[in-house]
Enzyme design. Structure first.
Site, PDB file in Angstrom:
ATOM      1  N   GLY C  31      21.896-124.904  43.943  1.00  0.00           N
ATOM      2  CA  GLY C  31      21.309-123.620  43.590  1.00  0.00           C
ATOM      3  C   GLY C  31      20.237-123.156  44.561  1.00  0.00           C
ATOM      4  N   CYS C 241      46.096-107.494  27.514  1.00  0.00           N
ATOM      5  CA  CYS C 241      46.736-107.044  28.742  1.00  0.00           C
ATOM      6  C   CYS C 241      48.049-106.346  28.416  1.00  0.00           C
ATOM      7  CB  CYS C 241      46.979-108.249  29.648  1.00  0.00           C
ATOM      8  SG  CYS C 241      47.938-107.835  31.127  1.00  0.00           S
ATOM      9  N   CYS C 244      50.941-108.801  30.173  1.00  0.00           N
ATOM     10  CA  CYS C 244      51.261-110.148  29.707  1.00  0.00           C
ATOM     11  C   CYS C 244      50.768-110.406  28.299  1.00  0.00           C
ATOM     12  CB  CYS C 244      50.714-111.201  30.668  1.00  0.00           C
ATOM     13  SG  CYS C 244      48.921-111.441  30.518  1.00  0.00           S
ATOM     14  N   CYS C 266      45.288-107.536  33.052  1.00  0.00           N
ATOM     15  CA  CYS C 266      44.517-108.661  33.568  1.00  0.00           C
ATOM     16  C   CYS C 266      43.975-108.316  34.949  1.00  0.00           C
ATOM     17  CB  CYS C 266      45.388-109.908  33.714  1.00  0.00           C
ATOM     18  SG  CYS C 266      45.793-110.702  32.161  1.00  0.00           S
ATOM     19  N   CYS C 272      48.222-113.307  35.551  1.00  0.00           N
ATOM     20  CA  CYS C 272      49.027-112.366  34.769  1.00  0.00           C
ATOM     21  C   CYS C 272      50.505-112.500  35.151  1.00  0.00           C
ATOM     22  CB  CYS C 272      48.535-110.945  35.028  1.00  0.00           C
ATOM     23  SG  CYS C 272      49.250-109.696  33.946  1.00  0.00           S
TER      24      CYS C 272
END
Lengths: 234, 260, 285
Positions: C31, C241, C244, C266, C272
Site C-alpha cells: 500500500g 444482465c 446472460c 455485464c 458475460c
C-alpha cells in the site's frame, strides 16, 4: 487559631513614573495594621493619604516595595501576600480574601446571579447550592428577581454595588476588604450591609474597610486607624 | 482534583535568532494546569515566536520546553520527535490561530471541521460524531442548522467560534491561542472573549494566550507576561502588572490603552 | 510497425530492473507508494503508461496477457495496449479469458471470474494519492502516510455522508492495506473493492504521470474505509444482465433508443460471454 487574621508590618509603597522622567512618588512608609478575628477596622484619613493604596496592597492588586502582609488562612497556615507568587495570590483570593470594591468590574454577558455565585463555584461548591446562596443574598439586598438573570452592565450604580456586595459576602472569607461599600445605597440596603458585616464578625472574619459614611463606620468599626499623608506622618 | 503543584508546561532559557534579530532572548516561563497565561507586547516583541516555540512548531537555538502529559510524564517538546508531537497536537493540545482560515479546513463543512479531531482520535460512528458536532456548534453559539455549511459562508466571528469548537471538542488540556480576536470588529471581539472565558473556565483548560489586546488579557488571564525585544520585561498577577506596572515599557503599554 | 531495434517488451533491461526494484519495495511495504523513474512511452499520459511500464517489467515470453478497459477486452485502449505488447514481446500470447491469463492489465475493473494464485493484476492509476483532493501538498501527504494520520480521509467520508447520505464514492473508494497504509484502489467501482481483500493474485499499481508504484501482495487484508453506522456497501445497479441474466455482476447501462429505453449488461465482457456460451451448451444438451 492565630490571634490575628491580618498582620501587615513595615509596608512601604511608592510609584516610579518612568513616563514622566522617572519621578518617584512615595505613598506609604513603614505602615502596619493588625486585625483580629471578629474585628472590623476602618481606615480613615484625608483623600490621597494612601487609604486606597493600602487597601490595594492588602488585596494584592499593588505590590509592596517593602514589608510583609501576613494573612492567616482558614486552615491556620500563614501566607505573606507581599512575597506570594501570583498563583498563591490567586489562591488567597479564592479562599481567604473577600473584596468589595467601589465599582463592579463588569464581565460582558455574565448574569448577576453568576457573578455573585462565582466565588463559591471557584471553591468547588456545587452549582445548584452556589446559585441558591447567591439568589438568597441578592434577595436580601433587595435586588429584584427579574434582574438576577441579566448581566449587571446595564444596572444602576446602586444595583451594581449590591451585586458587588453579594459577591463579597457570599462565601465565608476569613478576611473581607470593603472599599466604600455603602456609597450608593439607600437607607434600607445600608442596614442590610451593616447586618452582613455584623454576621461576618460574628463568624470570626476580620474586616478592613474605608467608610465615608460616618454613621455606618460608627456602627460597624471596632477601631479606626488613621492613614496620614507621608509629610504629616513623618 | 488534578496535581496542580507541578507546571503543565515549562520553558527554560529559550533563545532564537533570525539572523541578527534576537526573537527570543533567554525566555523562561511556567504554566500550571487550568491557568490562563497571557503574553502581551507589541508586534515584533517575540510573543508569537514564543508561542510557536512552546507549541513545538519552531525550534529554539537554545533552551528547552517541557510538557507534563495527562499521565504525569515529563516530555521534552523539542526532543520527542514529530510523530509524538503530532499525536500530542491532536489529543492533549489545541491551537487557535489568528486567521481562522489557517485553523479550519475551508473546503469541509462545519460538522466535518468539528468532527475531524474526534475522527483523528478514532471516532468511527457517524451519528455520534454528528451529535457531538451539533452540541459544540451550539456551545459556540452557531446554529446547528449550519452544520453542513462550509466556513466560507460564515462571518469572521462565526469562523473563529467554529475554530474554537473544532479545537476544544476533544477537551485538550493545553491550548495555544494566537491573537484569537485579532482582525474582528470590537463588538464581535467582546462576544468571542466572553465565550472563550466561559469555555476555558468550565473545562479547566490551561491556555497560553498571545495578544496585544490588554483588555482581553485582563478579562481572560490569571497571569501576564510582558515581552519586548524577545525578552520578558515583566510578569506577574494580571491585575497587578496592569494596575501597578514597574517596567517603563509596561507603563507605556498600559498608559496607551484607554481604561483597560 | 516493426519490432526490430526494440528490446523485449519495449523497455530496456536497465529500466526494467529499476522498475522491478521499485516493485519489490512496493510488495514489501503493501500500500506504500514508491517513486520510480517513469519513462516516455509511445502513448500519452492518461492512456495507461504506468500500467504498461509495470507490465513490460514483469512480462516474459511465456506469459499470457489480458487487457481490459471498463471491463471490456475490445475497447480501443485495451485493444491498442494488447496489440502493442503482441508486437514488442515476441512469444507472448494474449487472451480475453481471465482464467487463461497470467497477467491482467486493467483500467476501471477487476474481472468477475475469481483470480487465482500466480496471476498478476496490473492497475493503471491516474492519481495514486488517496489524500490528493484533501491535501494538495505532496510533502504533507507523505508525512500523513508516515504517521498513519488518516483522520483527514475519514473527514472526507463524513462529508460524503453529510452530502449524499451514504458513505463513499462509487469508484476509487479508499482502502486500508494491511491495517497500515491508506491506498487509492485506482478508479475501479467500489463494487470491486472486496475483490482485493485477501486476493490470491499479486496486485501491482502503476501511475505513469505521477511516477508512483504500489502493490498489494497475495492474501493481504484490504478494507474499505467506512463508519460503524454507515458500513461500506459495494454498489451495483439493481437489475440483471440482459445478455446472460447475471444478477451478481457489475452492470453497464446501455441506452437502446431515444425514447428512454435502456438495459443493463455485464461490464465484464469475457465473463458475460462465457456465461452465454455455457447457457447455450446447456440448452443444446
Amino acid at each position: 487559631m492565630s490571634d490575628w487574621v491580618l498582620k501587615a508590618e513595615g509596608l512601604s509603597k511608592g510609584f516610579t513614573l518612568h513616563l514622566q522622567g522617572g519621578v518617584r512618588i512615595p505613598v506609604l512608609r513603614d505602615a502596619g495594621l493588625v486585625v483580629a478575628p471578629g474585628e472590623c477596622v476602618a481606615l480613615s484619613g484625608p483623600s490621597g493619604a494612601g487609604k486606597s493604596t493600602l487597601m490595594r496592597l492588602l488585596q494584592g492588586n499593588y505590590g509592596a516595595d517593602e514589608g510583609a502582609i501576613l494573612i492567616c488562612r482558614a486552615d491556620g497556615s500563614v501566607a505573606d501576600l507581599a512575597t506570594a507568587s501570583p498563583r498563591e495570590v490567586n489562591g488567597l483570593r479564592r479562599d481567604t480574601i473577600g473584596h468589595v470594591s467601589q465599582f463592579l468590574r463588569v464581565i460582558p454577558r455574565v448574569p448577576a446571579l453568576e457573578v455573585v455565585a462565582a466565588p463559591l463555584l471557584a471553591r468547588g461548591v456545587a452549582r445548584e447550592l452556589a446559585l441558591a446562596r447567591a439568589q438568597a443574598l441578592l434577595r436580601r439586598l433587595n435586588l429584584p428577581d427579574r434582574l438576577h438573570a441579566l448581566p449587571p452592565a446595564t444596572f444602576s450604580g446602586g444595583e451594581q454595588q449590591r451585586v458587588n456586595l453579594a459577591r463579597g459576602f457570599v462565601a465565608d472569607f476569613p478576611l473581607v476588604l470593603l472599599d466604600e461599600p455603602t456609597a450608593s445605597l439607600d437607607a434600607a440596603n445600608r442596614e442590610v450591609v451593616i447586618a452582613l458585616i455584623g454576621e461576618a464578625k460574628a463568624r470570626g472574619a476580620a474586616l478592613v474597610g474605608i467608610f465615608h459614611d460616618l454613621d455606618v463606620r460608627g456602627r460597624v468599626a471596632d477601631r479606626v486607624v488613621e492613614v496620614l499623608p507621608l509629610r504629616e506622618a513623618a | 482534583m488534578m496535581a496542580d503543584d507541578e507546571p503543565i508546561l515549562s520553558a527554560r532559557g529559550l533563545s532564537l535568532s533570525f539572523g541578527a534579530v534576537r526573537a527570543l532572548d533567554e525566555v523562561s516561563i511556567d504554566l500550571w494546569p487550568g491557568e490562563v497565561l497571557a503574553i502581551v507586547g507589541e508586534s515584533g516583541s517575540g510573543k508569537s515566536t514564543l508561542l510557536r516555540a512552546l507549541a513545538g512548531e519552531m525550534r529554539p537555538d537554545a533552551g528547552r520546553v517541557t510538557y507534563r502529559d495527562a499521565s504525569g510524564e515529563a516530555l521534552e517538546v523539542h526532543a520527542m520527535g514529530e510523530p509524538a508531537l503530532r499525536r500530542l497536537a491532536r489529543t492533549e493540545w489545541g491551537f487557535v490561530r489568528q486567521d481562522a482560515r489557517d485553523g479550519l479546513r475551508m473546503g469541509v463543512s462545519a460538522g466535518g471541521n468539528v468532527g475531524e479531531r474526534l475522527m483523528a482520535v478514532g471516532a468511527r460512528h457517524y451519528g455520534d460524531i454528528r451529535t457531538e458536532a451539533e452540541r459544540w456548534l451550539e456551545r459556540v453559539e452557531i446554529s446547528p442548522s449550519r452544520i453542513d455549511d462550509r466556513p466560507g459562508q460564515f462571518s469572521g466571528g462565526m469562523r473563529q467560534r467554529l475554530q474554537i469548537a473544532r479545537t476544544l471538542v476533544t477537551r485538550p488540556r493545553l491550548v495555544f491561542m494566537d491573537e484569537p480576536t485579532g482582525g474582528l470588529d470590537v463588538s464581535v471581539q467582546a462576544r468571542l472573549l466572553d465565550l472563550i472565558r466561559g469555555l476555558v473556565s468550565d473545562l479547566g483548560i490551561a491556555v497560553v494566550l498571545v495578544t496585544h489586546d490588554i483588555a482581553a488579557a485582563r478579562l481572560l488571564a490569571h497571569r501576564l507576561v510582558v515581552m519586548r525585544h524577545g525578552r520578558v520585561v515583566e510578569e506577574g498577577l494580571t491585575d497587578r502588572v496592569l494596575d501597578d506596572p514597574r517596567h517603563p515599557y509596561t507603563q507605556l503599554l498600559v498608559s496607551s490603552v484607554l481604561a483597560a | 510497425m516493426t519490432t526490430e531495434g526494440y528490446n523485449f517488451a519495449y523497455l530496456d533491461e536497465g529500466t526494467k530492473r529499476m522498475i522491478r526494484r521499485a516493485l519489490l519495495k512496493a510488495v514489501a511495504v503493501p500500500g506504500h507508494q514508491v517513486p520510480f523513474g517513469s519513462r516516455e512511452m509511445p502513448l500519452p499520459y492518461g492512456w495507461g503508461t504506468g500500467g504498461i511500464q509495470v507490465t513490460a517489467s514483469v512480462v516474459g515470453p511465456d506469459d499470457v496477457l489480458k487487457v481490459i478497459d471498463q471491463g471490456a477486452d475490445d475497447t480501443t485502449n485495451a485493444v491498442s495496449i494488447r496489440r502493442f505488447f503482441a508486437r514488442v514481446a515476441p512469444g507472448l500470447r494474449t487472451t480475453e479469458r481471465t482464467a487463461e491469463a497470467t497477467i491482467i492489465q486493467t483500467r476501471h475493473r477487476i474481472p468477475e471470474t475469481p483470480l487465482r494464485e500466480g496471476q498478476v493484476m496490473v492497475y493503471q492509476v491516474p492519481q495514486p494519492e488517496p489524500l490528493f483532493k484533501l491535501e494538495p501538498r505532496r510533502a504533507e501527504t507523505k508525512r500523513l502516510h508516515a504517521l498513519a494520520d488518516y483522520g483527514l480521509m475519514q473527514v472526507k467520508l463524513y462529508e460524503d455522508i453529510a452530502r449524499h447520505g451514504r458513505v463513499g464514492s462509487s469508484y476509487d473508494h479508499p482502502v486500508m492495506v494491511g491495517g497500515r497504509y491508506l491506498m487509492a484502489p485506482s478508479p475501479i467501482p467500489s463494487f470491486d473493492n472486496p475483490k482485493m481483500h485477501l486476493s490470491p493474485a499479486l496486485q501491482l499499481f502503476g501511475a505513469g504521470r505521477e511516477r508512483r508504484l504500489y502493490a498489494v501482495p497475495p492474501y493481504t487484508e484490504v478494507r474499505s474505509l467506512d463508519f460503524d453506522d454507515h458500513p461500506f456497501v459495494p454498489l451495483r445497479a439493481s437489475g440483471s444482465c440482459a445478455l446472460c441474466g447475471a444478477d451478481h455482476t457489475y452492470l453497464d447501462e446501455m441506452v437502446t433508443d431515444d425514447r428512454g429505453g435502456r438495459l443493463f449488461v455485464c461490464s465484464d465482457t469475457d465473463y458475460c460471454g462465457e456465461r452465454q456460451e455455457q447457457q447455450a451448451a446447456e440448452r443444446a444438451a
